[in-house]
Design a protein around this motif. Structure first.
Motif, PDB file in Angstrom:
ATOM      1  N   ALA A 202      44.288  38.539  41.506  1.00  0.00           N
ATOM      2  CA  ALA A 202      45.158  38.288  40.355  1.00  0.00           C
ATOM      3  C   ALA A 202      45.752  39.587  39.818  1.00  0.00           C
ATOM      4  CB  ALA A 202      44.374  37.576  39.256  1.00  0.00           C
ATOM      5  N   TYR A 203      44.955  40.647  39.764  1.00  0.00           N
ATOM      6  CA  TYR A 203      45.471  41.926  39.278  1.00  0.00           C
ATOM      7  C   TYR A 203      46.390  42.586  40.310  1.00  0.00           C
ATOM      8  CZ  TYR A 203      42.600  41.831  35.100  1.00  0.00           C
ATOM      9  OH  TYR A 203      42.057  41.492  33.879  1.00  0.00           O
ATOM     10  N   MET A 204      46.133  42.328  41.578  1.00  0.00           N
ATOM     11  CA  MET A 204      47.049  42.825  42.607  1.00  0.00           C
ATOM     12  C   MET A 204      48.400  42.124  42.487  1.00  0.00           C
ATOM     13  SD  MET A 204      44.337  42.914  45.787  1.00  0.00           S
ATOM     14  CE  MET A 204      45.589  43.310  46.992  1.00  0.00           C
ATOM     15  N   VAL A 205      48.367  40.815  42.275  1.00  0.00           N
ATOM     16  CA  VAL A 205      49.607  40.064  42.096  1.00  0.00           C
ATOM     17  C   VAL A 205      50.324  40.514  40.826  1.00  0.00           C
ATOM     18  CG1 VAL A 205      50.553  37.756  41.668  1.00  0.00           C
ATOM     19  CG2 VAL A 205      48.777  38.081  43.395  1.00  0.00           C
ATOM     20  N   TYR A 206      49.544  40.788  39.773  1.00  0.00           N
ATOM     21  CA  TYR A 206      50.154  41.238  38.511  1.00  0.00           C
ATOM     22  C   TYR A 206      50.861  42.580  38.697  1.00  0.00           C
ATOM     23  CZ  TYR A 206      50.635  42.268  33.543  1.00  0.00           C
ATOM     24  OH  TYR A 206      51.139  42.553  32.305  1.00  0.00           O
ATOM     25  N   ALA A 207      50.323  43.429  39.559  1.00  0.00           N
ATOM     26  CA  ALA A 207      50.987  44.706  39.833  1.00  0.00           C
ATOM     27  C   ALA A 207      52.348  44.488  40.478  1.00  0.00           C
ATOM     28  CB  ALA A 207      50.101  45.570  40.734  1.00  0.00           C
ATOM     29  N   PHE A 208      52.491  43.404  41.221  1.00  0.00           N
ATOM     30  CA  PHE A 208      53.782  43.094  41.851  1.00  0.00           C
ATOM     31  C   PHE A 208      54.716  42.383  40.878  1.00  0.00           C
ATOM     32  CE2 PHE A 208      51.592  43.939  45.791  1.00  0.00           C
ATOM     33  CZ  PHE A 208      52.595  44.393  46.640  1.00  0.00           C
ATOM     34  N   LEU A 209      54.175  41.459  40.080  1.00  0.00           N
ATOM     35  CA  LEU A 209      55.017  40.566  39.287  1.00  0.00           C
ATOM     36  C   LEU A 209      55.116  40.953  37.822  1.00  0.00           C
ATOM     37  CD1 LEU A 209      53.845  37.123  40.726  1.00  0.00           C
ATOM     38  CD2 LEU A 209      55.626  38.651  41.572  1.00  0.00           C
ATOM     39  N   ASN A 210      54.541  42.072  37.413  1.00  0.00           N
ATOM     40  CA  ASN A 210      54.640  42.502  36.028  1.00  0.00           C
ATOM     41  C   ASN A 210      56.109  42.556  35.604  1.00  0.00           C
ATOM     42  OD1 ASN A 210      54.820  44.161  33.636  1.00  0.00           O
ATOM     43  ND2 ASN A 210      52.727  44.815  34.064  1.00  0.00           N
ATOM     44  N   PRO A 211      56.481  41.843  34.526  1.00  0.00           N
ATOM     45  CA  PRO A 211      57.905  41.781  34.148  1.00  0.00           C
ATOM     46  C   PRO A 211      58.521  43.134  33.834  1.00  0.00           C
ATOM     47  CG  PRO A 211      56.612  40.100  32.982  1.00  0.00           C
ATOM     48  CD  PRO A 211      55.633  41.015  33.656  1.00  0.00           C
ATOM     49  N   ARG A 212      57.720  44.092  33.357  1.00  0.00           N
ATOM     50  CA  ARG A 212      58.274  45.374  32.936  1.00  0.00           C
ATOM     51  C   ARG A 212      58.183  46.443  34.020  1.00  0.00           C
ATOM     52  NH1 ARG A 212      56.011  46.026  26.691  1.00  0.00           N
ATOM     53  NH2 ARG A 212      57.024  44.134  25.860  1.00  0.00           N
ATOM     54  N   SER A 213      57.016  46.587  34.611  1.00  0.00           N
ATOM     55  CA  SER A 213      56.823  47.687  35.572  1.00  0.00           C
ATOM     56  C   SER A 213      56.333  47.189  36.929  1.00  0.00           C
ATOM     57  CB  SER A 213      55.816  48.699  35.003  1.00  0.00           C
ATOM     58  OG  SER A 213      54.575  48.060  34.718  1.00  0.00           O
TER      59      SER A 213
ATOM     60  N   PHE B  56      44.328  28.924  40.797  1.00  0.00           N
ATOM     61  CA  PHE B  56      45.219  28.336  39.797  1.00  0.00           C
ATOM     62  C   PHE B  56      44.924  28.804  38.366  1.00  0.00           C
ATOM     63  CE2 PHE B  56      45.471  25.364  43.346  1.00  0.00           C
ATOM     64  CZ  PHE B  56      46.844  25.207  43.455  1.00  0.00           C
ATOM     65  N   TYR B  57      43.771  29.398  38.162  1.00  0.00           N
ATOM     66  CA  TYR B  57      43.442  29.872  36.811  1.00  0.00           C
ATOM     67  C   TYR B  57      43.657  31.378  36.674  1.00  0.00           C
ATOM     68  CZ  TYR B  57      40.882  30.437  32.418  1.00  0.00           C
ATOM     69  OH  TYR B  57      40.538  30.726  31.119  1.00  0.00           O
ATOM     70  N   GLN B  58      43.254  32.143  37.670  1.00  0.00           N
ATOM     71  CA  GLN B  58      43.318  33.597  37.569  1.00  0.00           C
ATOM     72  C   GLN B  58      44.718  34.137  37.843  1.00  0.00           C
ATOM     73  OE1 GLN B  58      40.974  35.366  36.404  1.00  0.00           O
ATOM     74  NE2 GLN B  58      39.218  33.983  36.501  1.00  0.00           N
ATOM     75  N   LEU B  59      45.375  33.627  38.874  1.00  0.00           N
ATOM     76  CA  LEU B  59      46.667  34.203  39.252  1.00  0.00           C
ATOM     77  C   LEU B  59      47.714  34.106  38.138  1.00  0.00           C
ATOM     78  CD1 LEU B  59      45.826  34.934  42.116  1.00  0.00           C
ATOM     79  CD2 LEU B  59      47.892  33.812  42.936  1.00  0.00           C
ATOM     80  N   PRO B  60      47.927  32.939  37.521  1.00  0.00           N
ATOM     81  CA  PRO B  60      48.929  32.870  36.452  1.00  0.00           C
ATOM     82  C   PRO B  60      48.419  33.362  35.105  1.00  0.00           C
ATOM     83  CG  PRO B  60      48.035  30.697  36.859  1.00  0.00           C
ATOM     84  CD  PRO B  60      47.414  31.601  37.879  1.00  0.00           C
ATOM     85  N   MET B  61      47.204  33.933  35.062  1.00  0.00           N
ATOM     86  CA  MET B  61      46.612  34.463  33.839  1.00  0.00           C
ATOM     87  C   MET B  61      46.491  33.396  32.744  1.00  0.00           C
ATOM     88  SD  MET B  61      46.033  37.663  34.535  1.00  0.00           S
ATOM     89  CE  MET B  61      46.537  38.978  35.639  1.00  0.00           C
ATOM     90  N   ASN B  62      46.367  32.147  33.157  1.00  0.00           N
ATOM     91  CA  ASN B  62      46.225  31.025  32.226  1.00  0.00           C
ATOM     92  C   ASN B  62      47.359  31.003  31.197  1.00  0.00           C
ATOM     93  OD1 ASN B  62      44.911  28.697  31.275  1.00  0.00           O
ATOM     94  ND2 ASN B  62      43.766  29.848  29.748  1.00  0.00           N
ATOM     95  N   SER B  63      48.564  31.288  31.656  1.00  0.00           N
ATOM     96  CA  SER B  63      49.723  31.320  30.766  1.00  0.00           C
ATOM     97  C   SER B  63      50.145  29.898  30.400  1.00  0.00           C
ATOM     98  CB  SER B  63      50.884  32.043  31.440  1.00  0.00           C
ATOM     99  OG  SER B  63      52.045  31.988  30.630  1.00  0.00           O
TER     100      SER B  63
END
Length: 328
Positions: free
Chosen positions: A150-161, A262-269
Motif C-alpha cells: 500500500a505504501y509502495m502504491v502510495y509512492a506512485f499515486l500520491n496526488p502531490r509528489s 481492498f482495505y490497505q491499498l485505497p487507504m480506506n478512503s
C-alpha cells in the motif's frame, strides 16, 4: 495344485493368512501398514486443518445469536435469522456484492491467462541461472504484506509528489487525484493483485510444464509444428487439468475478497467506496462501528455456504464436459 491351495482346502492355512481371510478389514489394515510412513507425512497438515478449519466450525452458531461478551457463545440469546436479515436489508448490499464478484471474476480470468503465458515463457528459457533470477523476481512480491504494498502504491499515486503524476506532468499531461477518483481503481486493483500473485501462480503451471515428456516436443518439431501449434496441441492440453482444478478452487472463494488488498491499498478512503468497498471491508467497518459480531458471523457463514455451492456447481459442470478434469 499348489501346497497353499491344498492347505486352504484342508483348513490348514497359516494363522496370519487365515485371519486376513476371515477379517473384512484385513485389506484396509495391510494398506495402512504399507503406507504408514506416507500417512505420517500428511499428519501435520491433517492436524492443522482439523484445528484451524474444522474445530472453529462450532463458532457458526454465533451467526444465529445476539452475542454478548458477558454471556459467551453458549449463553447468548438466540435471534434466529435476524443477523442475516440485517445484511440482506442493507442499502449497500448491491454495491458490495457487485464489487466483490466483479473483481474476483476479473482476478480469476486475468491471473489464469497471464500465469499460463508467463509459465510458458519461463519454460522457453534455456539458461538455468537466468530462470532462477526471473522466478525469484516474480516470486518475491508474494511474500510482501499488503501494508507494505500500500505504501509502495502510495509512492506512485500520491496526488502531490507521486511518481506517476510527476511523469504525467513531464509529458505535458495533468496529474490525477487517485485517492478521490473511484473509477481509477478499476485498473489499480487488478494490476496490483496481478503483480503480487503472478509469481506463485506461474510457478504452479511451470511445474506442470516440466512434467510433460520432452519426446512430445521433439516429435512435434520433427514434424514441422510451429510454436503456436506446439502450445495449443501439447502444452495447453497437458495443463488443462491443473487449470481446471485451480479455477474451481478459485470460484469457491469468489465471495471472499482479499481484505488487505481492498482495505490497505485505497487507504480506506470514503470517497472511493463506490468501487473499492467489498463484502469483507463492509463487514469490518460494521463490526468496528456497531460491534455486531453476530452480523459479521452471519455474513461469513453466508459466504462459506455460497462458495461451497459454487464449487459443487462448477465441478459438476466440468465433470459433465470432461470427467477426467473434474476435482472429484
Amino acid at each position: 495344485m499348489s501346497n497353499m491351495h491344498v492347505k486352504a482346502i484342508n483348513g490348514q492355512l497359516p494363522k496370519e493368512q487365515e485371519g486376513m481371510r476371515a477379517t473384512p478389514g484385513g485389506k484396509w489394515r495391510r494398506d495402512l501398514n504399507k503406507n504408514k510412513f506416507l500417512l505420517m507425512l500428511t499428519l501435520p497438515m491433517v492436524i492443522f486443518v482439523l484445528v484451524f478449519s474444522y474445530l472453529p466450525m462450532f463458532g457458526v452458531i454465533v451467526a444465529f445469536k445476539r452475542y454478548q461478551f458477558n454471556k459467551g457463545i453458549l449463553g447468548s440469546d438466540w435471534v434466529g435469522w435476524d443477523n442475516f436479515r440485517f445484511l440482506v436489508n442493507s442499502p449497500d448490499l448491491w454495491r458490495i456484492v457487485r464489487n466483490t464478484l466483479g473483481y474476483n471474476s476479473l482476478f480469476i480470468i486475468l491471473n489464469l491467462v497471464v500465469s499460463v503465458g508467463v509459465a510458458m515463457l519461463l519454460y522457453e528459457i534455456v539458461s538455468r541461472r537466468l530462470l532462477k533470477v526471473y522466478q525469484t523476481i516474480m516470486f518475491f512480491p508474494h511474500f510482501l504484506s499488503w501494508v507494505v504494498v500500500a505504501y509502495m502504491v502510495y509512492a506512485f499515486l500520491n496526488p502531490r509528489s507521486g511518481i506517476l503524476n510527476s511523469l504525467l506532468e513531464q509529458m505535458g499531461l495533468s496529474g490525477m487525484d487517485w485517492y478521490n477518483k473511484p473509477t481509477a481503481w478499476l485498473a489499480v486493483f487488478p494490476l496490483a493483485n496481478l503483480w503480487k500473485e503472478i509469481g506463485m501462480s506461474s510457478i504452479i503451471y511451470y511445474a506442470g510444464l516440466m512434467g510433460i515428456d520432452p519426446a512430445y516436443y521433439e516429435a512435434a518439431r520433427i514434424d514441422g509444428a510451429s510454436k503456436w501449434q506446439i502450445v495449443t496441441k501439447i502444452s495447453l492440453p497437458f495443463l488443462y487439468p491443473v487449470m481446471t482444478i485451480l479455477t474451481i478452487l478459485a470460484i469457491g472463494h469468489i465471495f471472499s475478497a482479499d481484505f488487505g488488498l481492498f482495505y490497505q491499498l485505497p487507504m480506506n478512503s470514503p470517497t472511493l467506496y463506490a468501487t473499492t468497498d467489498v463484502i469483507d471491508t463492509y463487514i469490518f467497518r460494521a463490526l468496528m462501528e456497531l460491534g455486531n459480531i453476530g452480523m459479521s458471523s452471519a455474513a461469513g457463514l453466508t459466504k462459506s455456504v455460497l462458495g461451497f455451492v459454487l464449487v459443487l456447481s462448477a465441478n459438476a459442470i466440468v465433470r459433465r464436459i470432461d470427467p477426467d478434469n473434474s476435482l472429484f
